[in-house]
Design a protein around this motif. Structure first.
Motif, PDB file in Angstrom:
ATOM      1  N   PRO A  99     -15.753 -15.664   1.881  1.00 49.85           N
ATOM      2  CA  PRO A  99     -16.084 -14.518   1.022  1.00 49.85           C
ATOM      3  C   PRO A  99     -17.365 -13.796   1.433  1.00 49.85           C
ATOM      4  O   PRO A  99     -17.559 -12.632   1.077  1.00 49.85           O
ATOM      5  CB  PRO A  99     -16.230 -15.155  -0.368  1.00 49.85           C
ATOM      6  CG  PRO A  99     -16.592 -16.583  -0.091  1.00 49.85           C
ATOM      7  CD  PRO A  99     -15.843 -16.940   1.156  1.00 49.85           C
ATOM      8  N   ASP A 100     -18.221 -14.473   2.181  1.00 49.81           N
ATOM      9  CA  ASP A 100     -19.482 -13.848   2.591  1.00 49.81           C
ATOM     10  C   ASP A 100     -19.400 -13.207   3.971  1.00 49.81           C
ATOM     11  O   ASP A 100     -20.337 -12.516   4.392  1.00 49.81           O
ATOM     12  CB  ASP A 100     -20.610 -14.892   2.587  1.00 49.81           C
ATOM     13  CG  ASP A 100     -20.886 -15.429   1.194  1.00 49.81           C
ATOM     14  OD1 ASP A 100     -20.645 -14.685   0.221  1.00 49.81           O
ATOM     15  OD2 ASP A 100     -21.321 -16.585   1.074  1.00 49.81           O
ATOM     16  N   ASN A 101     -18.310 -13.458   4.676  1.00 48.58           N
ATOM     17  CA  ASN A 101     -18.128 -12.898   6.017  1.00 48.58           C
ATOM     18  C   ASN A 101     -16.689 -12.404   6.152  1.00 48.58           C
ATOM     19  O   ASN A 101     -15.822 -13.131   6.654  1.00 48.58           O
ATOM     20  CB  ASN A 101     -18.429 -13.957   7.087  1.00 48.58           C
ATOM     21  CG  ASN A 101     -19.875 -14.432   7.040  1.00 48.58           C
ATOM     22  OD1 ASN A 101     -20.790 -13.729   7.430  1.00 48.58           O
ATOM     23  ND2 ASN A 101     -20.067 -15.650   6.539  1.00 48.58           N
ATOM     24  N   PRO A 102     -16.412 -11.188   5.691  1.00 58.44           N
ATOM     25  CA  PRO A 102     -15.052 -10.646   5.705  1.00 58.44           C
ATOM     26  C   PRO A 102     -14.399 -10.752   7.084  1.00 58.44           C
ATOM     27  O   PRO A 102     -15.030 -10.478   8.106  1.00 58.44           O
ATOM     28  CB  PRO A 102     -15.262  -9.180   5.304  1.00 58.44           C
ATOM     29  CG  PRO A 102     -16.523  -9.193   4.496  1.00 58.44           C
ATOM     30  CD  PRO A 102     -17.391 -10.229   5.148  1.00 58.44           C
ATOM     31  N   GLY A 103     -13.138 -11.175   7.080  1.00 58.90           N
ATOM     32  CA  GLY A 103     -12.396 -11.295   8.322  1.00 58.90           C
ATOM     33  C   GLY A 103     -12.580 -12.629   9.018  1.00 58.90           C
ATOM     34  O   GLY A 103     -11.933 -12.889  10.035  1.00 58.90           O
ATOM     35  N   GLN A 104     -13.458 -13.481   8.481  1.00 56.57           N
ATOM     36  CA  GLN A 104     -13.684 -14.784   9.086  1.00 56.57           C
ATOM     37  C   GLN A 104     -13.189 -15.887   8.155  1.00 56.57           C
ATOM     38  O   GLN A 104     -12.997 -15.673   6.959  1.00 56.57           O
ATOM     39  CB  GLN A 104     -15.176 -14.985   9.375  1.00 56.57           C
ATOM     40  CG  GLN A 104     -15.759 -13.991  10.366  1.00 56.57           C
ATOM     41  CD  GLN A 104     -17.217 -14.278  10.675  1.00 56.57           C
ATOM     42  OE1 GLN A 104     -17.657 -15.429  10.651  1.00 56.57           O
ATOM     43  NE2 GLN A 104     -17.972 -13.228  10.971  1.00 56.57           N
ATOM     44  N   GLN A 105     -12.990 -17.048   8.746  1.00 56.21           N
ATOM     45  CA  GLN A 105     -12.593 -18.205   7.954  1.00 56.21           C
ATOM     46  C   GLN A 105     -13.666 -19.284   8.032  1.00 56.21           C
ATOM     47  O   GLN A 105     -14.495 -19.297   8.947  1.00 56.21           O
ATOM     48  CB  GLN A 105     -11.250 -18.751   8.450  1.00 56.21           C
ATOM     49  CG  GLN A 105     -10.066 -17.836   8.131  1.00 56.21           C
ATOM     50  CD  GLN A 105      -8.746 -18.555   8.294  1.00 56.21           C
ATOM     51  OE1 GLN A 105      -8.543 -19.300   9.244  1.00 56.21           O
ATOM     52  NE2 GLN A 105      -7.829 -18.326   7.353  1.00 56.21           N
ATOM     53  N   VAL A 106     -13.620 -20.172   7.063  1.00 55.63           N
ATOM     54  CA  VAL A 106     -14.610 -21.238   6.980  1.00 55.63           C
ATOM     55  C   VAL A 106     -13.931 -22.460   6.388  1.00 55.63           C
ATOM     56  O   VAL A 106     -12.953 -22.336   5.642  1.00 55.63           O
ATOM     57  CB  VAL A 106     -15.807 -20.796   6.102  1.00 55.63           C
ATOM     58  CG1 VAL A 106     -15.355 -20.527   4.669  1.00 55.63           C
ATOM     59  CG2 VAL A 106     -16.922 -21.833   6.120  1.00 55.63           C
ATOM     60  N   GLU A 107     -14.416 -23.634   6.736  1.00 56.43           N
ATOM     61  CA  GLU A 107     -13.848 -24.845   6.155  1.00 56.43           C
ATOM     62  C   GLU A 107     -14.119 -24.870   4.653  1.00 56.43           C
ATOM     63  O   GLU A 107     -15.215 -24.525   4.203  1.00 56.43           O
ATOM     64  CB  GLU A 107     -14.452 -26.087   6.815  1.00 56.43           C
ATOM     65  CG  GLU A 107     -14.022 -26.271   8.263  1.00 56.43           C
ATOM     66  CD  GLU A 107     -14.520 -27.581   8.868  1.00 56.43           C
ATOM     67  OE1 GLU A 107     -15.081 -28.416   8.111  1.00 56.43           O
ATOM     68  OE2 GLU A 107     -14.352 -27.774  10.086  1.00 56.43           O
TER      69      GLU A 107
END
Length: 356
Positions: free
Chosen positions: A50-58
């Motif tokens: 949610p803090d880096n649009p277009g990216q994924q996070v664990e």
């Protein structure tokens, strides 16, 4: 090991034992990941960041990062003054954010999240920052102000719990292990005894940088600005000499007063800087040192051409009175003024300055 941790490990051991004793179910039962990161925080499942649009996070990292961000914001907003005692430690960070610089905030969140992720069993994140002892020692970490004591560390843990609650994490199965992790770090983090105060420089604002009101485009440490304002007021109190209160101090400042009278403020500025540097270096500043003459030579007319006359005990007492007046003009609390007085009246300093 706390009760929550014991229950979790016992349950984990039971599941692993059941799987290992039933060969027919081995292919059907996924490998048990015995880390809290996987079991309690969401593990390695990739989700949108949610803090880096277009990216994924664990998912596990996102949950931990959310708690960390909430914790820092809980302390920074300090609603109702609940975290007043923690503000000095975050002087550098709060000053940066106050002037729109967020790199330090981002680094703090990343480092603390990496630490929690690694400690709870994440496989893809490693904490690469300072040791906990060094990270919380102002002499080794310029971003740290003051040494932490037990009560303030308790308050920090309270902020973590509040940050977790804001993220919807209230289960004791999660809070318990995180609390135990934080407790395990108490030893290296807590470096100040219960009866010891924070150093005076930290209590004056510490090393956080703010815009310098006297130097356009420059930054100044909050603690140093407070000292410089007191020193400036002290010199002006003596120079203006309202009601002749400081008549007996005028001869010592004859060179300075003559310069200022002629429109030359370089000596005044140097005096303010030297005295401010001296005080800062002696009350806990890690970044500012005093490079002027020693106190004996500085107050000896033979060694210092700007000094006229040797100071008596009575005149030194009058000078200390001027410092108190300058501090009061700047709203310095009386308990802090008394500490300044103790420094100025220490036997070593008085002995070096009083020479008549």
């Amino acid at each position: 090991m706390g009760q929550t941790m014991k229950m979790f490990m016992a349950g984990l051991a039971f599941v692993m034992l059941a799987a290992c004793n039933d060969d027919q179910k081995m292919d059907m039962i996924p490998e048990i990941d015995d880390s809290f990161y996987a079991e309690l925080f969401g593990g390695e499942v990739r989700v949108s960041d949610p803090d880096n649009p277009g990216q994924q996070v664990e998912q596990g990292y996102l949950n931990l990062r959310t708690v960390v961000i909430n914790t820092v914001m809980e302390i920074a907003t300090n609603d109702g003054g609940a975290y007043d005692d923690l503000q000095p430690y975050f002087s550098v960070l709060l000053s940066e954010v106050g002037r729109g610089e967020t790199s330090g905030f981002t680094t703090l969140v990343s480092d603390f999240t990496d630490l929690l992720a690694q400690a709870t069993g994440a496989k893809n994140f490693t904490y690469g920052g300072l040791s906990m002892a060094d990270a919380h020692d102002p002499a080794k970490n310029p971003r740290m102000n003051g040494l932490v004591n037990d009560s303030d560390y308790d308050l920090f843990i309270q902020a973590v719990v509040a940050g977790a609650a804001q993220a919807g994490i209230t289960s004791q199965a999660v809070i318990g292990p995180v609390g135990e992790l934080l407790e395990s770090l108490r030893g290296p983090i807590v470096q100040r005894g219960a009866g010891e105060q924070l150093d005076l420089y930290t209590r004056l604002g510490g090393s956080g940088l703010i815009e310098d009101p006297d130097r356009e485009g420059a930054l100044v440490e909050v603690g140093y600005l407070a000292l410089r304002q007191v020193v400036t007021s002290t010199v002006l109190v003596i120079a203006t000499n309202q009601g002749g209160k400081y008549d007996d101090l005028q001869p010592y400042f004859s060179v300075l007063l003559a310069e200022v009278g002629g429109g030359n403020f370089s000596g005044f500025q140097q005096l303010v800087k030297d005295f401010s540097d001296f005080l800062a270096a002696n009350i806990g500043s890690q970044n500012i040192g005093y490079g002027g003459m020693n106190m004996a030579d500085a107050h000896n007319p033979v060694a210092n051409a700007r000094m006229t006359g040797r100071i008596t005990a009575e005149d030194y007492d009058l000078f200390v009175e001027a410092v108190v007046e300058g501090a009061l003009e700047n709203g310095v609390p009386m308990e802090v003024i008394l500490e300044f007085g103790a420094i100025l009246n220490s036997s070593g300093l008085r002995g070096a300055i009083i020479q008549a």
